[in-house]
Design an enzyme around this catalytic site. Structure first.
Site, PDB file in Angstrom:
ATOM      1  N   GLN A  70     -10.522   0.343   3.747  1.00  0.00           N
ATOM      2  CA  GLN A  70      -9.989  -0.040   2.378  1.00  0.00           C
ATOM      3  C   GLN A  70      -8.838  -1.033   2.430  1.00  0.00           C
ATOM      4  OE1 GLN A  70     -10.374   2.931   3.500  1.00  0.00           O
ATOM      5  NE2 GLN A  70     -11.121   4.477   2.141  1.00  0.00           N
ATOM      6  N   SER A 104      -2.852   0.071  11.028  1.00  0.00           N
ATOM      7  CA  SER A 104      -2.867   1.142   9.776  1.00  0.00           C
ATOM      8  C   SER A 104      -2.225   2.606  10.274  1.00  0.00           C
ATOM      9  CB  SER A 104      -4.209   1.391   9.196  1.00  0.00           C
ATOM     10  OG  SER A 104      -4.774   0.080   8.573  1.00  0.00           O
ATOM     11  N   GLU A 151      -9.270   2.038   8.820  1.00  0.00           N
ATOM     12  CA  GLU A 151      -9.220   2.228   7.360  1.00  0.00           C
ATOM     13  C   GLU A 151      -9.839   0.989   6.768  1.00  0.00           C
ATOM     14  OE1 GLU A 151      -6.386   4.246   4.257  1.00  0.00           O
ATOM     15  OE2 GLU A 151      -5.478   2.957   5.584  1.00  0.00           O
ATOM     16  N   GLN A 178      -5.443  18.021  -5.038  1.00  0.00           N
ATOM     17  CA  GLN A 178      -6.081  16.965  -4.506  1.00  0.00           C
ATOM     18  C   GLN A 178      -7.019  17.125  -3.525  1.00  0.00           C
ATOM     19  OE1 GLN A 178      -5.618  14.002  -6.251  1.00  0.00           O
ATOM     20  NE2 GLN A 178      -7.202  13.127  -4.777  1.00  0.00           N
ATOM     21  N   THR A 213       0.897  -1.181  -0.059  1.00  0.00           N
ATOM     22  CA  THR A 213       0.023  -0.001   0.159  1.00  0.00           C
ATOM     23  C   THR A 213       0.981   1.391   0.015  1.00  0.00           C
ATOM     24  OG1 THR A 213      -0.163   0.256   2.376  1.00  0.00           O
ATOM     25  CG2 THR A 213      -1.711  -1.274   1.458  1.00  0.00           C
ATOM     26  N   CYS A 214       0.460   2.429   0.127  1.00  0.00           N
ATOM     27  CA  CYS A 214       1.111   3.534   0.201  1.00  0.00           C
ATOM     28  C   CYS A 214       1.977   3.651   1.421  1.00  0.00           C
ATOM     29  CB  CYS A 214       0.366   5.017   0.032  1.00  0.00           C
ATOM     30  SG  CYS A 214      -1.006   4.975   1.351  1.00  0.00           S
ATOM     31  N   GLY A 236      -8.662  26.684  -6.071  1.00  0.00           N
ATOM     32  CA  GLY A 236      -7.903  25.765  -6.042  1.00  0.00           C
ATOM     33  C   GLY A 236      -8.342  24.566  -6.512  1.00  0.00           C
ATOM     34  N   ALA A 237      -7.459  23.723  -7.450  1.00  0.00           N
ATOM     35  CA  ALA A 237      -7.899  22.680  -7.659  1.00  0.00           C
ATOM     36  C   ALA A 237      -6.711  21.326  -7.732  1.00  0.00           C
ATOM     37  CB  ALA A 237      -7.989  22.783  -9.504  1.00  0.00           C
TER      38      ALA A 237
END
Length: 403
Positions: free
Chosen positions: A115, A108, A113, A190, A54-55, A187-188
């Site tokens: 996921q 985690s 979490e 994440q 995972t990340c 702002g655009a």
């Protein structure tokens, strides 16, 4: 009994995310993960292997009777990678317990979490398709899924959001703005991408996105029925007004100054306006907050809520650990039973061979002298005894394990 189960792992607890990423790339780079894991089996380093990343985690679960030392770690990859030596090693019940903690999101970065369980199940299916998982890891990974589901069903570890964006939307809903509200996103990045997902889900349609890169603004605005995009430097001439303002930029100084806020109001009263500031540092100047009467939802307030909710989740860990302890005991029983089933898998064939030898060699002449009806009766009796002789030791062995 379970000492041949091992885990090698690198996580956010003992390494920087960059180091984890480098090691994940070394395993998965150039779509070579399957070949790298298959090599471990072909060279006899492992018997079965399960890989997940995972990340903020890399995990190798495997079975082997070899010593898992520094040489073993170095040989996991054909090219030298410094991160291999930092892999934490767990074996036996400790390894299995760690897998259950990961599946149940106890270990985690964000406790609760959900996921992570889905990610582990995808990895399980992939390794099964690659024929890297055998009977041993099938049992353990299946039990990990059951333990995780038990945790999610019987604790509150997944309750109370710890996502700042999710909390910002919850706070927004407290003020019940109309679905026809004019929403302005500054702002655009994440963060605001996640905001737009929530807005679409809630049914908002009048959304204007301002960003330095026009194309990025247009991409986000395109997801709404009445979406519009403008350049960030056009804000000072923007006359569309707003009911809800989300602001999150990468600027080092406040974006929404008193002067800019006055311009964005377009002559309307600030009363009843909602401003959600997700910038770090804050995008709304303190002078703006002090000088106008509007509802202000700050990043610091949201972080405070997130930490409170995380503390709530952490308190559920004790309950989750008791659930894991029970599943570990069940896993030992299940695995013992499976070992006996494997050991006795040849019993039926052995009994059949004994019957065949008795009928066709030892008692062949005596049976040949019997009349057809008696011979048929003898066959039925022997077949009945054969079936009973197969079932009795299997049942006795299972009962012994349970006791």
């Amino acid at each position: 009994m379970l000492q041949h189960f091992h885990i090698l792992t690198l996580t956010h607890r003992n390494a920087k995310l960059k180091e984890i990423g480098e090691l994940v790339t070394a395993f998965e780079g150039q779509d070579g993960l399957r070949d790298r894991l298959t090599r471990l089996r072909e060279e006899g380093m492992v018997e079965e292997v399960f890989y997940a990343s995972t990340c903020n985690r890399l995990l190798l679960l495997f079975t082997t009777d070899r010593s898992v030392d520094d040489d073993f770690k170095r040989n996991l990859l054909t090219e030298p990678i410094e991160g291999l030596q930092r892999l934490r090693h767990l074996s036996g019940l400790r390894a299995i317990k760690h897998l259950y903690e990961v599946a149940g999101s106890i270990d985690s970065l964000v406790v609760g979490e959900r996921q992570i369980l889905g990610q582990l199940r995808e990895c399980q299916e992939r390794c099964r398709e690659w024929r890297l998982i055998g009977d041993d890891l099938r049992i353990i990974t299946n039990q990990a899924v059951l333990a995780a589901k038990d945790i999610y069903a019987n604790t509150r570890i997944g309750e109370k959001s710890v996502s700042v964006v999710s909390l910002s939307m919850q706070e927004l809903q407290r003020y019940a703005p109309s679905r026809k509200s004019r929403i302005l996103l500054v702002g655009a990045g994440q963060t605001n991408v996640l905001v737009t997902k929530f807005l679409r889900k809630q049914g908002y349609s009048n959304v204007t996105v301002a960003n330095r890169t026009p194309e990025r603004a247009r991409q986000l605005a395109a997801g709404f029925e009445n979406g519009q995009a403008i350049r960030l430097d056009e804000l000072h001439t923007y006359t569309g007004g707003f009911d809800v303002l989300f602001v999150c930029t990468a600027a080092s100084e406040a974006t929404v100054t008193p002067e800019r806020f006055a311009a964005l109001l377009a002559g309307e009263s600030p009363v009843g306006k909602i401003v959600v500031d997700l910038g770090v540092p804050a995008d709304v100047a303190e002078e703006t907050v002090r000088g106008y009467d509007f509802t202000y939802i700050s990043i610091e307030h949201l972080r405070s809520l997130a930490e409170e909710n995380m503390d709530f989740r952490r308190r559920e860990i004790e309950v989750a650990q008791s659930i894991i302890a029970r599943h570990l005991t069940e896993t030992e029983t299940i695995y013992q039973t499976r070992l006996i089933e494997r050991a006795m898998s040849e019993v039926p064939q052995r009994i059949k061979q004994i019957r065949h030898t008795a009928v066709n060699k030892i008692f062949r002449k005596e049976l040949a002298d019997l009349d057809p009806e008696t011979r048929e009766l003898m066959d039925r009796m022997m077949l009945y005894m054969e079936k009973r002789c197969i079932g009795i030791p299997m049942q006795a062995a299972r009962e012994a394990v349970v006791r």
